[in-house]
Design an enzyme around this catalytic site. Structure first.
Site: not given
Ligand code: 5RP
Length: 237
Positions: A29, A88, A99-101, A108
């Site tokens: 994600s 990540a 992770k978890g942004g 995940e």
């Molecule tokens: C979502 C996640 C994403 O993998 C993480 O936030 C990185 O996102 P991006 O590729 O948009 O920077 O852990 O829960």
């Protein structure tokens, strides 16, 4: 395309080179994983990759895969996943992750732990020496437990903020219907394994965004002399 998106796109394309026909793939994600899913769809529809089945890690990746006609299977229906590819928010030299942004870390982590191999795709801005110096650790909590969990984390010297939604009054609600606390520890996270376990032991916590000892390979996109390129750092143990 701005330079960060360029970096994300080249790692996303590089990750798809690791995919083989017949694989069951964990579909991560976030914005980098979304580019990877698009690149995967191109390879499937051009006939280069055959009989691929995806396992979504979020509502976001499920919707995208459905729109792109990538066959999906439920996490509960597979006994193993060949390869999971995900983004990540922070990666340290030992390949420990935050992770978890995007508030998707519960599924995940389930997908990553069922996968034979976890491949992480990031742009260079995600590579850090120490975790949690700047990026807060996401913790998914039951809605009526958020204040109690926040108080317990503060006893561990962590400062929690309830993640608020945009274009909606109130908090972010996860795919599972829970809330997110974003936690910054006073001096960052030096012992990710201990912190991962201690936080998950707090009643009301579903899962936190520390991914410890689970990543096999990291692909990093960077721009050097205006040329976008991908490298794969060696894990420092
Ligand atoms: C979502 C996640 C994403 O993998 C993480 O936030 C990185 O996102 P991006 O590729 O948009 O920077 O852990 O829960």
């Amino acid at each position: 395309m701005d330079s960060q998106t360029q970096m994300k796109k080249i790692v996303a394309d590089a990750a798809i080179k690791e995919v083989e026909s017949e694989m069951i793939l964990g579909l991560g994600s976030g914005s980098t994983a979304a580019l990877m899913i698009k690149s995967l769809a191109d390879e499937i529809h051009s006939g280069k990759l055959k009989h691929i089945t995806g396992v979504a890690t979020s509502f976001q990746s499920e919707v995208l895969a459905l729109e792109l006609d990538i066959p999906l299977i439920d996490l509960a229906s597979v006994s193993r996943i060949d390869l999971a590819i995900d983004g990540a928010d922070e990666v340290d030299p030992a390949f420990q992750l935050i992770k978890g942004g995007g508030a998707c870390h519960v599924r995940e982590k389930l997908v990553a732990s069922k996968a034979e191999k976890l491949l992480i795709v990031v742009d260079e801005s995600k590579m850090v020496q120490n975790l949690n110096k700047t990026f807060p650790l996401p913790v998914e909590v039951l809605p009526n437990a958020w204040k109690q969990v926040k108080d317990m984390i503060s006893e561990m010297d962590g400062c929690s903020t309830l993640r608020m939604a945009q274009k909606k009054a109130g908090p972010v609600v996860t795919d599972q219907g829970n809330l997110i606390l974003d936690v910054l520890f006073n001096d960052g996270i030096k012992n990710p394994k201990d912190i991962e376990m201690s936080i998950n032991n707090i009643p009301g916590v579903l899962e936190n965004g520390l991914f410890v000892d689970i990543t096999d390979k990291v692909l990093v996109g960077k721009i050097e002399n205006k040329i976008p390129l991908v490298y794969s750092p060696t894990k420092v143990c």
